[in-house]
Scaffold this motif. Structure first.
Motif, short mmCIF file in Angstrom:
data_model
loop_
_atom_site.label_atom_id
_atom_site.label_comp_id
_atom_site.label_asym_id
_atom_site.label_seq_id
_atom_site.Cartn_x
_atom_site.Cartn_y
_atom_site.Cartn_z
N MET A 1 0.84 -1.20 0.00
CA MET A 1 0.00 0.00 0.00
C MET A 1 0.88 1.26 0.00
O MET A 1 1.89 1.31 0.65
N SER A 2 0.45 2.25 -0.72
CA SER A 2 1.20 3.49 -0.83
C SER A 2 1.13 4.30 0.46
O SER A 2 0.15 4.26 1.18
N ASP A 3 2.19 5.05 0.73
CA ASP A 3 2.22 5.91 1.91
C ASP A 3 1.58 7.27 1.63
O ASP A 3 1.46 8.10 2.52
N GLU A 4 1.18 7.51 0.36
CA GLU A 4 0.60 8.79 0.02
C GLU A 4 -0.76 8.95 0.68
O GLU A 4 -1.56 8.03 0.73
N LYS A 5 -0.98 10.16 1.17
CA LYS A 5 -2.27 10.47 1.78
C LYS A 5 -3.31 10.75 0.70
O LYS A 5 -2.98 11.12 -0.42
N LEU A 6 -4.54 10.61 1.05
CA LEU A 6 -5.67 10.85 0.18
C LEU A 6 -5.69 12.32 -0.25
O LEU A 6 -5.58 13.22 0.58
N LEU A 7 -5.85 12.55 -1.55
CA LEU A 7 -6.01 13.92 -2.05
C LEU A 7 -7.46 14.31 -1.90
O LEU A 7 -8.37 13.55 -2.26
N ILE A 8 -7.70 15.47 -1.38
CA ILE A 8 -9.06 15.94 -1.10
C ILE A 8 -9.60 16.68 -2.32
O ILE A 8 -9.02 17.67 -2.77
N THR A 9 -10.71 16.15 -2.86
CA THR A 9 -11.40 16.74 -4.01
C THR A 9 -12.90 16.71 -3.73
O THR A 9 -13.34 16.07 -2.77
N PRO A 10 -13.71 17.35 -4.56
CA PRO A 10 -15.17 17.28 -4.35
C PRO A 10 -15.72 15.85 -4.40
O PRO A 10 -16.75 15.57 -3.79
N GLN A 11 -15.04 14.94 -5.08
CA GLN A 11 -15.51 13.55 -5.19
C GLN A 11 -15.07 12.68 -4.02
O GLN A 11 -15.52 11.55 -3.89
N THR A 12 -14.17 13.18 -3.18
CA THR A 12 -13.69 12.41 -2.03
C THR A 12 -14.87 12.05 -1.14
O THR A 12 -15.70 12.89 -0.82
N LYS A 13 -14.94 10.79 -0.75
CA LYS A 13 -16.01 10.35 0.17
C LYS A 13 -15.65 10.80 1.58
O LYS A 13 -14.49 10.74 1.99
N VAL A 14 -16.64 11.23 2.32
CA VAL A 14 -16.43 11.73 3.68
C VAL A 14 -15.78 10.65 4.55
O VAL A 14 -14.87 10.93 5.34
N GLY A 15 -16.23 9.42 4.41
CA GLY A 15 -15.67 8.32 5.20
C GLY A 15 -14.19 8.11 4.91
O GLY A 15 -13.40 7.91 5.84
N GLU A 16 -13.81 8.16 3.63
CA GLU A 16 -12.39 8.03 3.26
C GLU A 16 -11.57 9.17 3.85
O GLU A 16 -10.46 8.98 4.31
#
Length: 179
Positions: A1-16
């Motif tokens: 699994m990548s160490d990169e954090k989730l990029l926040i965009t309008p499509q990002t799920k709130v739970g993620e």
């Protein structure tokens, strides 16, 4: 699994978002107090899993660009231009659509007690809509615009209209789209 954090965009799920950045919960609540409900573990596991930030912005009455910008700033991500994003239109309107008539409302569900108890009505409402006859309107009463549910119903071929009755009371009407 990548160490990169989730990029926040309008499509990002709130739970993620909250899984990747649990510390951002307070920022989210400060932006829109309506998001306090996310502290409920049931809502977090259910509604937050399928709700995008664009939909959450509608629920919270916040422009999606402002929401994304503030969340990205809080976690140290550079600002992005969300103006190219298709707008996540609010279904709330004071003017009823042509198809709305008071008479054919045959079924009404007040989901506020369920939501206040930390439960979510999406399963029940979608089940009710599946058996909804043509030319009949279903009324749903909620404490906020139920954006994820509206989007799901529209994808299943329903017309919707939501009106704000008062602070904490929204009435959303559903009917099968003709044809």
């Amino acid at each position: 699994m990548s160490d990169e954090k989730l990029l926040i965009t309008p499509q990002t799920k709130v739970g993620e978002l909250l899984k990747a950045y649990p510390e951002i919960e307070e920022v989210l609540i400060a932006i829109a107090p309506e998001f306090k409900k996310l502290r409920n573990p049931i809502l977090l596991r259910t509604v937050a899993r399928v709700t995008s930030l664009a939909q959450a912005a509608r629920v919270g009455g916040v422009p999606v660009g402002d929401l994304v910008r503030q969340l990205r700033q809080a976690v140290g991500q550079p600002d992005i231009d969300v103006s190219a994003e298709p707008p996540s239109e609010s279904a709330v309107s004071s003017t009823p659509p042509e198809w709305f008539r008071q008479e054919p409302i045959k079924q009404s569900h007040d989901a506020r007690p369920l939501i206040e108890a930390g439960l979510q009505p999406i399963g029940r409402v979608l089940g009710d809509l599946e058996s909804l006859p043509h030319d009949v309107i279903y009324e749903l009463i909620t404490p906020f615009e139920p954006a994820p549910l509206i989007d799901k119903a529209r994808a299943k071929g329903f017309d919707t209209w939501t009106r704000a009755v008062s602070a904490g009371e929204y009435r959303t009407y559903f009917r099968r789209s003709p044809g």
